[in-house]
Design a protein around this motif. Structure first.
Motif, PDB file in Angstrom:
ATOM      1  N   LEU A  54      15.416 -12.247  -9.039  1.00 52.08           N
ATOM      2  CA  LEU A  54      16.757 -12.800  -8.891  1.00 52.08           C
ATOM      3  C   LEU A  54      17.744 -11.737  -8.403  1.00 52.08           C
ATOM      4  N   SER A  92      19.705 -19.514  -8.568  1.00 51.17           N
ATOM      5  CA  SER A  92      20.358 -19.341  -9.872  1.00 51.17           C
ATOM      6  C   SER A  92      19.937 -20.436 -10.837  1.00 51.17           C
ATOM      7  N   PHE A 139      16.203 -20.033 -11.819  1.00 53.03           N
ATOM      8  CA  PHE A 139      16.042 -18.909 -12.746  1.00 53.03           C
ATOM      9  C   PHE A 139      16.446 -19.318 -14.161  1.00 53.03           C
TER      10      PHE A 139
END
Length: 217
Positions: free
Chosen positions: A81, A162, A165
């Protein structure tokens, strides 16, 4: 007459001296025997052995063996990430927080396993090395992402990355909490139980935070 008395007195004195020498000899012999016995006796040793090795049980070893790769994957997911552009700052902060917390815990657990003489990885088939019949079961797989899951995260970009994750890490944390609770319930090694309690508390808070983040993305 005086001469006879003198001879008798001398004889009595000689008998007393001989008796005293005999007693001294016997006394010296007894002390020598005692001294030899004391010197020759080996120092007593405790049957307890190494306290570090005794202070843990199978549950502690299984906890460390399972949690090390679990933490490693969380760090790998965080690194994926953090390598991306356009990620929400709050999610970036969370990923850094996960790395900062779990990296030192990995090293601590590796140290425990080394002290216990236990391998950091499980034996083929999920059993613990040197411990036939002890199967890791789901301990090492709780909340772990599959290769496809990791590939999906690697390929995702921006807001999608995002969201993915956070979604994946929530499940990952839930698995860690389950593993930690197993350690709290069955572990013996106090530092490992303490770490497990900390994982339950900290990762539940992170789950709550991630769930709130998902609603705002």
């Amino acid at each position: 007459m005086n001469r006879l008395v003198g001879i008798a007195a001398a004889a009595i004195a000689a008998t007393a001296v001989l008796g005293a020498c005999s007693n001294d000899s016997a006394s010296n012999h007894d002390m020598s025997s005692m001294t030899t016995s004391a010197v020759g006796s080996p120092p007593s040793t405790s049957a307890g052995g190494d306290t570090r090795a005794q202070a843990h049980n199978d549950a502690d070893a299984m906890f460390a063996q399972g949690m090390i790769p679990h933490h490693q994957q969380a760090i790998e997911m965080s690194d994926m990430l953090l390598a991306k552009q356009g990620i929400d700052p709050g999610v970036v902060s969370l990923a850094n927080q996960i790395k900062a917390a779990q990296g030192p815990e990995i090293e601590q657990m590796r140290g425990w396993l080394a002290d216990w003489g236990v391998a950091t990885t499980t034996a083929p088939g999920g059993g613990m090395p040197g411990m036939p019949g002890h199967d890791m079961g789901d301990m090492g797989g709780q909340g772990m992402m599959s290769e496809q899951d990791m590939a999906d995260l690697r390929d995702a970009q921006g807001v999608d990355a995002s969201r993915l994750f956070l979604t994946q890490m929530i499940e990952h944390h839930k698995g860690a909490i389950t593993m930690a609770q197993t350690e709290v319930d069955g572990g013996k090694f106090a530092p490992a139980v303490e770490m497990a309690r900390s994982i339950i508390t900290s990762q539940q808070k992170e789950i709550d935070t991630m769930q709130q983040m998902l609603t705002s993305l």
